[in-house]
Design a protein around this motif. Structure first.
Motif, PDB file in Angstrom:
ATOM      1  N   ILE A   1       9.443  25.047  16.218  1.00  0.00           N
ATOM      2  CA  ILE A   1      10.264  24.602  15.086  1.00  0.00           C
ATOM      3  C   ILE A   1      11.415  23.708  15.539  1.00  0.00           C
ATOM      4  N   LYS A   2      11.786  22.791  14.636  1.00  0.00           N
ATOM      5  CA  LYS A   2      12.921  21.889  14.847  1.00  0.00           C
ATOM      6  C   LYS A   2      13.688  21.753  13.536  1.00  0.00           C
ATOM      7  N   PRO A   3      15.025  21.800  13.558  1.00  0.00           N
ATOM      8  CA  PRO A   3      15.807  21.603  12.330  1.00  0.00           C
ATOM      9  C   PRO A   3      15.683  20.162  11.837  1.00  0.00           C
ATOM     10  N   THR A   4      15.670  19.991  10.523  1.00  0.00           N
ATOM     11  CA  THR A   4      15.620  18.661   9.920  1.00  0.00           C
ATOM     12  C   THR A   4      17.011  18.261   9.426  1.00  0.00           C
ATOM     13  N   LYS A   5      17.121  17.008   9.022  1.00  0.00           N
ATOM     14  CA  LYS A   5      18.401  16.501   8.536  1.00  0.00           C
ATOM     15  C   LYS A   5      18.856  17.215   7.271  1.00  0.00           C
ATOM     16  N   ASP A   6      17.887  17.695   6.474  1.00  0.00           N
ATOM     17  CA  ASP A   6      18.241  18.340   5.215  1.00  0.00           C
ATOM     18  C   ASP A   6      18.212  19.872   5.303  1.00  0.00           C
ATOM     19  N   GLY A   7      18.371  20.398   6.526  1.00  0.00           N
ATOM     20  CA  GLY A   7      18.596  21.837   6.672  1.00  0.00           C
ATOM     21  C   GLY A   7      17.359  22.710   6.652  1.00  0.00           C
ATOM     22  N   GLN A   8      16.177  22.110   6.792  1.00  0.00           N
ATOM     23  CA  GLN A   8      14.952  22.905   6.854  1.00  0.00           C
ATOM     24  C   GLN A   8      14.466  22.979   8.300  1.00  0.00           C
ATOM     25  N   PHE A   9      13.369  23.696   8.509  1.00  0.00           N
ATOM     26  CA  PHE A   9      12.734  23.731   9.823  1.00  0.00           C
ATOM     27  C   PHE A   9      11.379  23.048   9.724  1.00  0.00           C
ATOM     28  N   ALA A  10      11.209  21.970  10.491  1.00  0.00           N
ATOM     29  CA  ALA A  10       9.898  21.337  10.607  1.00  0.00           C
ATOM     30  C   ALA A  10       9.146  21.998  11.749  1.00  0.00           C
ATOM     31  N   VAL A  11       7.838  22.092  11.614  1.00  0.00           N
ATOM     32  CA  VAL A  11       7.003  22.654  12.674  1.00  0.00           C
ATOM     33  C   VAL A  11       6.489  21.485  13.514  1.00  0.00           C
ATOM     34  N   PHE A  12       7.091  21.337  14.700  1.00  0.00           N
ATOM     35  CA  PHE A  12       6.791  20.199  15.575  1.00  0.00           C
ATOM     36  C   PHE A  12       7.247  20.559  16.977  1.00  0.00           C
ATOM     37  N   HIS A  13       6.557  20.049  17.989  1.00  0.00           N
ATOM     38  CA  HIS A  13       6.804  20.494  19.357  1.00  0.00           C
ATOM     39  C   HIS A  13       7.832  19.668  20.124  1.00  0.00           C
ATOM     40  N   ASP A  14       7.675  18.351  20.143  1.00  0.00           N
ATOM     41  CA  ASP A  14       8.397  17.521  21.108  1.00  0.00           C
ATOM     42  C   ASP A  14       9.881  17.358  20.786  1.00  0.00           C
ATOM     43  N   TRP A  15      10.625  16.964  21.834  1.00  0.00           N
ATOM     44  CA  TRP A  15      12.036  16.666  21.648  1.00  0.00           C
ATOM     45  C   TRP A  15      12.218  15.467  20.726  1.00  0.00           C
ATOM     46  N   THR A  16      11.358  14.454  20.900  1.00  0.00           N
ATOM     47  CA  THR A  16      11.446  13.256  20.071  1.00  0.00           C
ATOM     48  C   THR A  16      10.115  13.036  19.347  1.00  0.00           C
ATOM     49  N   LEU A  17      10.126  12.102  18.416  1.00  0.00           N
ATOM     50  CA  LEU A  17       8.934  11.758  17.644  1.00  0.00           C
ATOM     51  C   LEU A  17       8.098  10.679  18.326  1.00  0.00           C
ATOM     52  N   ASP A  18       8.637  10.076  19.371  1.00  0.00           N
ATOM     53  CA  ASP A  18       8.071   8.878  19.973  1.00  0.00           C
ATOM     54  C   ASP A  18       6.667   9.068  20.534  1.00  0.00           C
ATOM     55  N   CYS A  19       6.384  10.231  21.113  1.00  0.00           N
ATOM     56  CA  CYS A  19       5.116  10.444  21.813  1.00  0.00           C
ATOM     57  C   CYS A  19       3.936  10.557  20.848  1.00  0.00           C
ATOM     58  N   ARG A  20       4.047  11.413  19.834  1.00  0.00           N
ATOM     59  CA  ARG A  20       2.890  11.732  18.984  1.00  0.00           C
ATOM     60  C   ARG A  20       2.814  10.931  17.697  1.00  0.00           C
ATOM     61  N   THR A  21       3.952  10.466  17.205  1.00  0.00           N
ATOM     62  CA  THR A  21       3.971   9.896  15.865  1.00  0.00           C
ATOM     63  C   THR A  21       4.174   8.376  15.881  1.00  0.00           C
ATOM     64  N   ASP A  22       4.180   7.799  14.706  1.00  0.00           N
ATOM     65  CA  ASP A  22       4.440   6.368  14.554  1.00  0.00           C
ATOM     66  C   ASP A  22       5.910   6.103  14.261  1.00  0.00           C
ATOM     67  N   ALA A  23       6.772   7.079  14.569  1.00  0.00           N
ATOM     68  CA  ALA A  23       8.209   6.935  14.329  1.00  0.00           C
ATOM     69  C   ALA A  23       8.969   7.117  15.643  1.00  0.00           C
ATOM     70  N   LYS A  24      10.259   6.857  15.601  1.00  0.00           N
ATOM     71  CA  LYS A  24      11.127   6.989  16.767  1.00  0.00           C
ATOM     72  C   LYS A  24      12.277   7.933  16.440  1.00  0.00           C
ATOM     73  N   GLY A  25      12.888   8.465  17.491  1.00  0.00           N
ATOM     74  CA  GLY A  25      14.082   9.286  17.296  1.00  0.00           C
ATOM     75  C   GLY A  25      13.772  10.778  17.288  1.00  0.00           C
ATOM     76  N   MET A  26      14.756  11.553  16.819  1.00  0.00           N
ATOM     77  CA  MET A  26      14.675  13.006  16.815  1.00  0.00           C
ATOM     78  C   MET A  26      14.287  13.532  15.442  1.00  0.00           C
ATOM     79  N   VAL A  27      13.679  14.700  15.420  1.00  0.00           N
ATOM     80  CA  VAL A  27      13.325  15.334  14.145  1.00  0.00           C
ATOM     81  C   VAL A  27      14.560  15.528  13.281  1.00  0.00           C
ATOM     82  N   LYS A  28      15.666  15.906  13.905  1.00  0.00           N
ATOM     83  CA  LYS A  28      16.890  16.200  13.159  1.00  0.00           C
ATOM     84  C   LYS A  28      17.490  14.970  12.475  1.00  0.00           C
TER      85      LYS A  28
END
Length: 325
Positions: A95-122
């Motif tokens: 789990i990782k906290p999101t900007k709007d106070g929820q928990f997203a289920v995601f592993h990596d420190w950043t989004l760069d490796c697996r997704t088409d986005a950049k930056g942090m989940v938070k």
């Protein structure tokens, strides 16, 4: 001289009795038989796997997966459902906290490796995270092809969605950061759940967030390096006489396969002792590094025939059918 010989003889007798007591008190011969199958813990659900050699904390594992044998991506509801159908007793998720106070289920420190986005989940809201393609970065041939691109859009779930989708299943929740505030945030979320649901959940992670979580939810099963040491170090000192350290009560232990035989009474008597204090034991392959699991038949052959504790696996689809046989 006769007195000296008598003293030596007494010492040998005392030593013999002590050794005999240690053996019998920690032998599987004089303990309750365990004939139930091992508990199966599916790491990240049913996920794409990869070679462990040369991995560091910065390795993008999506860029080194094996040729896919199934269509599932880690930490998604479809992958968890497939894991439970295959035979998992527990599914581990990150789990990782999101900007709007929820928990997203995601592993990596950043989004760069697996997704088409950049930056942090938070840095993103859950709604924004839902628009990302979490299968974007996976490749098994050094970037020649990307078999999951376009197939992972909308698949990043929230913790709330997972627990609502699987109301009767058990989960191991991994707090990925060392921030104690995340432990507090998770505790505030879990406190809203019924007690029966909490009994199906365990949380592990870094010492600081687990410590802050445990303060608010003292009855919740947790695991960190701190809780592991606080149980096992005293157990190594006094466990041979059958005394259970209080720190071993109502917790979870992730024990590397390499060190498990050093524990008094392992496996059967050790597992029975931990059962007596409501503690779950999960065996991790190798020395415990990088979430190594029992992932094939050869791995399972290293287990004691009467081992019935928990097993950590990255390939529940392979391991569960073998265990069932």
């Amino acid at each position: 001289m006769k007195r000296f010989k008598r003293t030596i003889k007494r010492l040998f007798m005392v030593l013999f009795v002590l050794v005999a007591f240690m053996y019998l008190n920690n032998s599987s011969l004089l303990t309750k038989v365990r004939d139930e199958p091992p508990l199966l813990l599916a790491h990240r659900g049913l996920a794409q796997t990869f070679p462990m050699e040369g991995i560091t904390g910065d390795t993008c594992t999506a860029e080194r997966i094996y040729e896919p044998e199934h269509p599932y991506l880690e930490n998604t509801i479809p992958s968890m459902e497939a894991a439970f159908i295959a035979g998992a007793d527990i599914v581990e998720l990150d789990i990782k906290p999101t900007k709007d106070g929820q928990f997203a289920v995601f592993h990596d420190w950043t989004l760069d490796c697996r997704t088409d986005a950049k930056g942090m989940v938070k840095d993103y809201s859950l709604a924004e995270l839902k628009k990302m393609d979490i299968g974007y970065g996976y490749t098994a041939d050094n970037g020649k092809t990307y078999p999951f691109r376009g197939k992972g859009i909308g698949l990043m779930p929230s913790l709330d969605e997972v627990l609502n989708y699987f109301p009767e299943e058990s989960f191991l929740i991994h707090i990925k950061s060392a921030d104690p505030a995340e432990g507090i945030q998770l505790a505030e979320y879990l406190l809203k759940l019924p007690k029966q649901r909490l009994n199906q959940l365990t949380v592990y992670g870094d010492d600081k967030p687990i410590r802050s979580l445990k303060k608010q939810l003292p009855s919740l099963k947790v695991m960190s390096m701190e809780t592991l040491k606080s149980c096992l170090l005293p157990y190594l000192g006094i466990g041979w006489i059958g005394v259970m350290p209080s720190a071993c009560e109502n917790t979870q232990l992730h024990i590397p396969e390499k060190y498990a035989p050093l524990l008094w009474g392992f496996p059967t008597k050790f597992l029975n002792r931990m059962d007596s204090v409501n503690t779950r034991v999960i065996l991790v392959a190798g020395n415990g590094g990088w979430s190594e699991g029992f992932d094939n038949k050869q791995d399972l052959e290293r287990l004691s025939p009467n081992y019935s504790g928990g097993i950590w696996t990255n390939r529940i689809d392979v391991i569960a059918p073998i265990i069932k046989e």
